[in-house]
Design a protein around this motif. Structure first.
Motif, PDB file in Angstrom:
ATOM      1  N   ASP A 181       0.808  -1.223   0.000  1.00 17.35           N
ATOM      2  CA  ASP A 181       0.000   0.000   0.000  1.00 17.35           C
ATOM      3  C   ASP A 181       0.838   1.267   0.000  1.00 17.35           C
ATOM      4  OD1 ASP A 181      -2.261  -1.542  -0.021  1.00 17.35           O
ATOM      5  OD2 ASP A 181      -2.545  -1.496   2.150  1.00 17.35           O
ATOM      6  N   SER A 182       2.000   1.227   0.605  1.00 18.16           N
ATOM      7  CA  SER A 182       2.841   2.432   0.653  1.00 18.16           C
ATOM      8  C   SER A 182       3.863   2.463  -0.479  1.00 18.16           C
ATOM      9  CB  SER A 182       3.565   2.513   1.998  1.00 18.16           C
ATOM     10  OG  SER A 182       4.384   1.367   2.186  1.00 18.16           O
ATOM     11  N   LEU A 183       3.672   1.602  -1.495  1.00 24.27           N
ATOM     12  CA  LEU A 183       4.658   1.490  -2.567  1.00 24.27           C
ATOM     13  C   LEU A 183       4.809   2.793  -3.339  1.00 24.27           C
ATOM     14  CD1 LEU A 183       6.540  -0.294  -4.239  1.00 24.27           C
ATOM     15  CD2 LEU A 183       4.573  -0.941  -5.645  1.00 24.27           C
ATOM     16  N   VAL A 184       3.695   3.474  -3.687  1.00 24.34           N
ATOM     17  CA  VAL A 184       3.769   4.701  -4.473  1.00 24.34           C
ATOM     18  C   VAL A 184       4.529   5.779  -3.711  1.00 24.34           C
ATOM     19  CG1 VAL A 184       2.421   6.564  -5.529  1.00 24.34           C
ATOM     20  CG2 VAL A 184       1.657   4.181  -5.752  1.00 24.34           C
ATOM     21  N   GLU A 185       4.228   5.922  -2.406  1.00 19.87           N
ATOM     22  CA  GLU A 185       4.925   6.931  -1.614  1.00 19.87           C
ATOM     23  C   GLU A 185       6.434   6.674  -1.564  1.00 19.87           C
ATOM     24  OE1 GLU A 185       2.256   5.377  -0.799  1.00 19.87           O
ATOM     25  OE2 GLU A 185       0.695   6.879  -0.449  1.00 19.87           O
ATOM     26  N   ARG A 186       6.800   5.421  -1.402  1.00 18.86           N
ATOM     27  CA  ARG A 186       8.237   5.105  -1.350  1.00 18.86           C
ATOM     28  C   ARG A 186       8.906   5.384  -2.695  1.00 18.86           C
ATOM     29  NH1 ARG A 186       6.272   0.455   1.149  1.00 18.86           N
ATOM     30  NH2 ARG A 186       6.999  -0.903  -0.539  1.00 18.86           N
ATOM     31  N   ASP A 221       4.962  -3.864  -9.134  1.00 19.68           N
ATOM     32  CA  ASP A 221       3.822  -4.417  -8.390  1.00 19.68           C
ATOM     33  C   ASP A 221       4.035  -5.910  -8.122  1.00 19.68           C
ATOM     34  OD1 ASP A 221       1.425  -4.977  -7.238  1.00 19.68           O
ATOM     35  OD2 ASP A 221       0.189  -4.316  -8.927  1.00 19.68           O
ATOM     36  N   ILE A 222       3.976  -6.311  -6.865  1.00 20.44           N
ATOM     37  CA  ILE A 222       4.226  -7.705  -6.488  1.00 20.44           C
ATOM     38  C   ILE A 222       2.940  -8.433  -6.090  1.00 20.44           C
ATOM     39  CG2 ILE A 222       6.603  -7.268  -5.776  1.00 20.44           C
ATOM     40  CD1 ILE A 222       5.618  -7.221  -2.872  1.00 20.44           C
ATOM     41  N   ARG A 223       1.777  -7.828  -6.403  1.00 19.30           N
ATOM     42  CA  ARG A 223       0.519  -8.458  -6.001  1.00 19.30           C
ATOM     43  C   ARG A 223       0.334  -9.840  -6.631  1.00 19.30           C
ATOM     44  NH1 ARG A 223      -0.827  -3.019  -6.151  1.00 19.30           N
ATOM     45  NH2 ARG A 223      -1.822  -2.216  -4.240  1.00 19.30           N
ATOM     46  N   GLU A 224       0.691  -9.976  -7.898  1.00 14.95           N
ATOM     47  CA  GLU A 224       0.542 -11.278  -8.561  1.00 14.95           C
ATOM     48  C   GLU A 224       1.413 -12.326  -7.890  1.00 14.95           C
ATOM     49  OE1 GLU A 224       1.096 -11.254 -12.716  1.00 14.95           O
ATOM     50  OE2 GLU A 224      -0.477  -9.781 -13.139  1.00 14.95           O
ATOM     51  N   GLU A 225       2.646 -11.951  -7.559  1.00 16.86           N
ATOM     52  CA  GLU A 225       3.544 -12.901  -6.893  1.00 16.86           C
ATOM     53  C   GLU A 225       2.996 -13.280  -5.519  1.00 16.86           C
ATOM     54  OE1 GLU A 225       5.270 -11.381 -10.243  1.00 16.86           O
ATOM     55  OE2 GLU A 225       4.665 -10.140  -8.539  1.00 16.86           O
ATOM     56  N   ILE A 226       2.459 -12.303  -4.791  1.00 15.36           N
ATOM     57  CA  ILE A 226       1.873 -12.573  -3.476  1.00 15.36           C
ATOM     58  C   ILE A 226       0.700 -13.535  -3.609  1.00 15.36           C
ATOM     59  CG2 ILE A 226       0.608 -11.556  -1.546  1.00 15.36           C
ATOM     60  CD1 ILE A 226       3.557 -10.931  -1.474  1.00 15.36           C
ATOM     61  N   VAL A 269      11.726  -2.553  -4.442  1.00 22.87           N
ATOM     62  CA  VAL A 269      12.218  -1.180  -4.572  1.00 22.87           C
ATOM     63  C   VAL A 269      12.817  -0.671  -3.263  1.00 22.87           C
ATOM     64  CG1 VAL A 269      10.583  -0.607  -6.400  1.00 22.87           C
ATOM     65  CG2 VAL A 269       9.931  -0.243  -4.002  1.00 22.87           C
ATOM     66  N   ASP A 270      12.891  -1.518  -2.234  1.00 22.62           N
ATOM     67  CA  ASP A 270      13.510  -1.083  -0.981  1.00 22.62           C
ATOM     68  C   ASP A 270      14.200  -2.254  -0.307  1.00 22.62           C
ATOM     69  OD1 ASP A 270      11.425  -2.588  -0.043  1.00 22.62           O
ATOM     70  OD2 ASP A 270      10.455  -0.966   1.060  1.00 22.62           O
ATOM     71  N   HIS A 271      15.066  -1.934   0.630  1.00 23.00           N
ATOM     72  CA  HIS A 271      15.859  -2.954   1.310  1.00 23.00           C
ATOM     73  C   HIS A 271      14.987  -3.891   2.131  1.00 23.00           C
ATOM     74  CE1 HIS A 271      19.567  -1.158   0.019  1.00 23.00           C
ATOM     75  NE2 HIS A 271      19.304  -0.001   0.611  1.00 23.00           N
ATOM     76  N   GLU A 272      13.926  -3.353   2.734  1.00 17.89           N
ATOM     77  CA  GLU A 272      13.084  -4.176   3.599  1.00 17.89           C
ATOM     78  C   GLU A 272      12.394  -5.290   2.804  1.00 17.89           C
ATOM     79  OE1 GLU A 272      13.134  -0.960   3.500  1.00 17.89           O
ATOM     80  OE2 GLU A 272      13.699  -0.259   5.509  1.00 17.89           O
ATOM     81  N   THR A 273      11.846  -4.927   1.649  1.00 13.76           N
ATOM     82  CA  THR A 273      11.176  -5.934   0.821  1.00 13.76           C
ATOM     83  C   THR A 273      12.175  -6.948   0.276  1.00 13.76           C
ATOM     84  OG1 THR A 273       9.505  -4.298   0.179  1.00 13.76           O
ATOM     85  CG2 THR A 273       9.637  -6.301  -1.149  1.00 13.76           C
ATOM     86  N   THR A 274      13.358  -6.468  -0.078  1.00 11.27           N
ATOM     87  CA  THR A 274      14.399  -7.379  -0.548  1.00 11.27           C
ATOM     88  C   THR A 274      14.784  -8.368   0.541  1.00 11.27           C
ATOM     89  OG1 THR A 274      15.289  -5.732  -2.080  1.00 11.27           O
ATOM     90  CG2 THR A 274      16.733  -7.550  -1.473  1.00 11.27           C
ATOM     91  N   ALA A 275      14.909  -7.872   1.779  1.00 13.58           N
ATOM     92  CA  ALA A 275      15.247  -8.753   2.898  1.00 13.58           C
ATOM     93  C   ALA A 275      14.167  -9.807   3.110  1.00 13.58           C
ATOM     94  CB  ALA A 275      15.438  -7.928   4.173  1.00 13.58           C
ATOM     95  N   ILE A 276      12.906  -9.395   2.970  1.00 10.69           N
ATOM     96  CA  ILE A 276      11.809 -10.364   3.093  1.00 10.69           C
ATOM     97  C   ILE A 276      11.923 -11.413   1.997  1.00 10.69           C
ATOM     98  CG2 ILE A 276       9.310 -10.661   2.876  1.00 10.69           C
ATOM     99  CD1 ILE A 276       8.998  -7.884   4.179  1.00 10.69           C
ATOM    100  N   GLY A 277      12.220 -10.972   0.765  1.00 12.34           N
ATOM    101  CA  GLY A 277      12.356 -11.906  -0.351  1.00 12.34           C
ATOM    102  C   GLY A 277      13.481 -12.902  -0.138  1.00 12.34           C
ATOM    103  N   LEU A 278      14.598 -12.438   0.407  1.00 13.78           N
ATOM    104  CA  LEU A 278      15.731 -13.334   0.664  1.00 13.78           C
ATOM    105  C   LEU A 278      15.402 -14.334   1.760  1.00 13.78           C
ATOM    106  CD1 LEU A 278      18.697 -10.793   0.426  1.00 13.78           C
ATOM    107  CD2 LEU A 278      18.010 -12.512  -1.262  1.00 13.78           C
ATOM    108  N   ASP A 279      14.701 -13.875   2.810  1.00 10.04           N
ATOM    109  CA  ASP A 279      14.261 -14.805   3.856  1.00 10.04           C
ATOM    110  C   ASP A 279      13.282 -15.824   3.290  1.00 10.04           C
ATOM    111  OD1 ASP A 279      15.813 -13.612   5.764  1.00 10.04           O
ATOM    112  OD2 ASP A 279      14.201 -12.373   6.597  1.00 10.04           O
TER     113      ASP A 279
END
Length: 295
Positions: A181-186, A221-226, A269-279
């Protein structure tokens, strides 16, 4: 109705008497893509192998299996004789290798273990015929039942472990979804920072900035992957609940999990999401490693 889940790893031992002889079946199975069966039978019992393979296929569908039939010490003489012709050939070859190649002389137990050196003594009859052969196959069936039980116990343990891994995957997917939801702002902030690097005096058009952020958000947008990760998790849980032969299906699902996790990381597009993806990828690797143990 839920069916038992079997691991491909197990061991079983069964001792029984047949024809005045004490026999022991020892069965071991480990992981394999299909069903591979190797038998080690006493001299004179090779004729039982087709029946033994048939009995095995009725109970197992996957695994690399090593089955041995042995006669315990103190058994009644089974009527085994030495094939003198074969023995002479083997001894001559062993002597030649020792003299010419310098290879250590062969041990007696090694020579006698060679196929054809020990044969059924004339007049003693075929040990695989009649009640003895029947009892050996029945003994194998009992040993296979014990092997199945051992594999099911291991399968039950694996089921609980896989369920825990799926819990972890679901938690990580939920964390990634919460950031959408906060993707556009980031992205707006990211574009603004990038433009600021070019010129600190640049006047930003907020409407254009928003449009650029929306376009970037669409690409990221990662909604499809989710959604697909949620679907795969539900499918994996359903398979575990149903039980049966599910190893190949879960292995395929693990590959699909990994594909979505890779795409999620590439869109981040941010480190937090990347970290989640790696986990997420780490948890999926654990899932795939474990499902490869299942039949």
């Amino acid at each position: 109705m839920t069916s038992p889940i079997q691991s491909m790893t197990g061991f079983a031992r069964h001792a029984f008497d047949a024809g005045g002889t004490r026999f022991v079946w020892e069965l071991k199975s480990v992981n394999a893509r299909g069903l591979e069966i190797r038998f080690r039978l006493p001299p004179g019992f090779d004729g039982l192998e087709p029946s033994a393979r048939e009995a095995t296929r009725k109970r197992l569908t996957r695994g690399s299996c090593y089955f041995s039939l042995s006669e315990e010490s103190g058994s009644v003489d089974p009527g085994i004789a030495i094939n003198q012709g074969a023995l002479a050939v083997v001894l001559a070859a062993a002597q030649r290798l020792s003299q010419v190649e310098g290879i250590a002389p062969a041990r007696a137990d090694g020579i006698l273990a060679l196929r054809g050196v020990l044969v059924q003594a004339s007049g003693t009859g075929d040990p695989t015929e009649g009640e003895t052969g029947k009892a050996v196959i029945e003994g194998l069936d009992e040993a296979l039942a014990r092997l199945q039980e051992a594999r099911q116990q291991e399968g039950w343990r694996l089921r609980g472990h896989l369920w825990d891994i799926l819990d972890r995957i679901e938690g990580l997917v939920a964390s990634a979804e919460a950031r959408i939801d906060s993707l556009v702002e980031r992205l707006q902030a990211r574009i603004r920072d990038q433009v600021a690097l070019i010129s600190s005096e640049t006047q930003l058009d907020e409407a254009r900035l928003y449009q650029e952020a929306v376009l970037a958000a669409t690409r990221a947008d990662i909604r499809e992957e989710i959604d697909r990760l949620k679907t795969h998790t539900g499918e994996a849980r359903s398979r575990l609940a149903e039980g049966g032969v599910i190893g190949r299906r879960l292995d395929f699902l693990a590959q699909e999990f990994n594909r979505e996790a890779n795409t999620l990381c590439s869109k981040s597009v941010d480190h937090e999401t990347t970290a989640i993806g790696l986990d997420l990828k780490s948890a999926i690797d654990q899932l795939r490693e474990q499902v490869q143990n299942l039949e």
